[in-house]
Design an enzyme around this catalytic site. Sequence first.
Site, short mmCIF file in Angstrom:
data_model
loop_
_atom_site.label_atom_id
_atom_site.label_comp_id
_atom_site.label_asym_id
_atom_site.label_seq_id
_atom_site.Cartn_x
_atom_site.Cartn_y
_atom_site.Cartn_z
N SER A 109 -13.79 -4.52 -0.79
CA SER A 109 -14.74 -3.88 -1.71
C SER A 109 -16.17 -4.36 -1.45
O SER A 109 -16.86 -4.82 -2.37
CB SER A 109 -14.34 -4.15 -3.16
OG SER A 109 -15.06 -3.32 -4.05
N PRO A 110 -16.65 -4.26 -0.20
CA PRO A 110 -17.96 -4.83 0.14
C PRO A 110 -19.16 -4.10 -0.47
O PRO A 110 -20.26 -4.66 -0.47
CB PRO A 110 -17.98 -4.75 1.67
CG PRO A 110 -17.08 -3.59 1.99
CD PRO A 110 -15.99 -3.66 0.98
N LEU A 111 -18.95 -2.90 -0.99
CA LEU A 111 -20.05 -2.19 -1.66
C LEU A 111 -20.05 -2.43 -3.16
O LEU A 111 -20.94 -1.96 -3.87
CB LEU A 111 -19.97 -0.69 -1.37
CG LEU A 111 -20.03 -0.26 0.10
CD1 LEU A 111 -20.02 1.26 0.22
CD2 LEU A 111 -21.25 -0.85 0.81
N GLY A 112 -19.05 -3.15 -3.65
CA GLY A 112 -18.98 -3.46 -5.07
C GLY A 112 -18.89 -2.22 -5.92
O GLY A 112 -18.30 -1.21 -5.53
N TYR A 143 0.83 -1.20 0.00
CA TYR A 143 0.00 0.00 0.00
C TYR A 143 0.87 1.26 0.00
O TYR A 143 1.83 1.37 0.77
CB TYR A 143 -0.94 0.02 1.20
CG TYR A 143 -2.04 -1.02 1.14
CD1 TYR A 143 -2.32 -1.72 -0.02
CD2 TYR A 143 -2.82 -1.30 2.26
CE1 TYR A 143 -3.33 -2.67 -0.07
CE2 TYR A 143 -3.84 -2.24 2.22
CZ TYR A 143 -4.08 -2.93 1.05
OH TYR A 143 -5.09 -3.88 1.01
N PHE A 190 -21.85 2.21 -6.40
CA PHE A 190 -21.73 3.67 -6.42
C PHE A 190 -20.64 4.16 -7.39
O PHE A 190 -20.45 5.35 -7.56
CB PHE A 190 -21.42 4.19 -5.01
CG PHE A 190 -22.49 3.85 -4.01
CD1 PHE A 190 -23.73 4.47 -4.04
CD2 PHE A 190 -22.26 2.88 -3.03
CE1 PHE A 190 -24.71 4.15 -3.13
CE2 PHE A 190 -23.24 2.56 -2.11
CZ PHE A 190 -24.47 3.19 -2.16
N GLU A 236 -20.28 2.78 -10.74
CA GLU A 236 -20.65 2.60 -12.13
C GLU A 236 -22.13 2.84 -12.34
O GLU A 236 -22.95 2.55 -11.46
CB GLU A 236 -20.28 1.18 -12.60
CG GLU A 236 -18.79 0.87 -12.53
CD GLU A 236 -18.48 -0.54 -13.01
OE1 GLU A 236 -19.38 -1.19 -13.57
OE2 GLU A 236 -17.33 -0.99 -12.82
#
Length: 287
Positions: free
Chosen positions: A200-203, A46, A206, A208
């Site tokens: 990336s739990p929200l995919g 990171y 928000f 695309e």
Amino acid sequence: MTYSRLIAGTMTWGVWGKNLNKNQTIDLIQHCIAQNITTFDHADIYGNYTTESHFGEALNDSSIARENIQLISKCGIQLLAESRSNTVKHYQYDKDYIIWSAQESLKYLKTDYLDLFLLHRPSPLMQANEVAEAITNLKKRGLIKQFGVSNFTPSQVALLSQCVDVDVNQIEFSLTQHKAMLDGTLDQMQIKNIKPMAWSPLGNVFREDTAQTRQIHKQLGELLDKYKATEDQLLLAWLLRHPSKIHPVIGTTTKQRITDAAKALALNLDLQDWFKILEASQGHEVP
């Protein structure tokens, strides 16, 4: 080993994102802890191998007790970076490198131990017995408490598990990327008592604007009043309802979004609403 149900992902805390200074980092760590988010997820790469050091400096200058938080790091990805002599991006999992990488993370994070140490991505050249030797060495010396993997398939986990206990598999999982629910990955984790963590739990809900995400927004919108929740809270609640007891790794550095995410833990989607949300993502009813 107990990790907070929501985990703070630090990938964008440094130069790959918000580039927080020391005081901002301390403030954000403290805010996470205030929301009962006490586990912090790192990787050596990171910030091009810089974020661990920045976080460690902040933690060292804070009044936060080490025993009140949990630190995760990962190794294995070799990037093209000024601090490395690599000529190609690759993966490295020989015994000496794994041990060296763990020690580097400890040095940069200014801690005596990691609560969890992960192999970041599977390598076709990985030798399970050599990984096991490295992990055994690190555990015997008290440098790591638990060991796991990230982005490994069930067969890759099974291969490694022949030689060493795998406690965690950190995978991509969300409403818009839920193949782990269908390909045996989460089933295996329940069978083997391996803890799932989800990055990336929200995919891409928000990120695309597609026919899929528009349908998801429509369905979530119909449930907002019922649950008195925001769309991101419903997305997390959908993930949290899975019986494998997934730990979402949230990557935001925005305090309000962290606070909102923590409130998702109190939501309990009913059965049919869970399937309505799934149907919106898949574009069809379940078979």
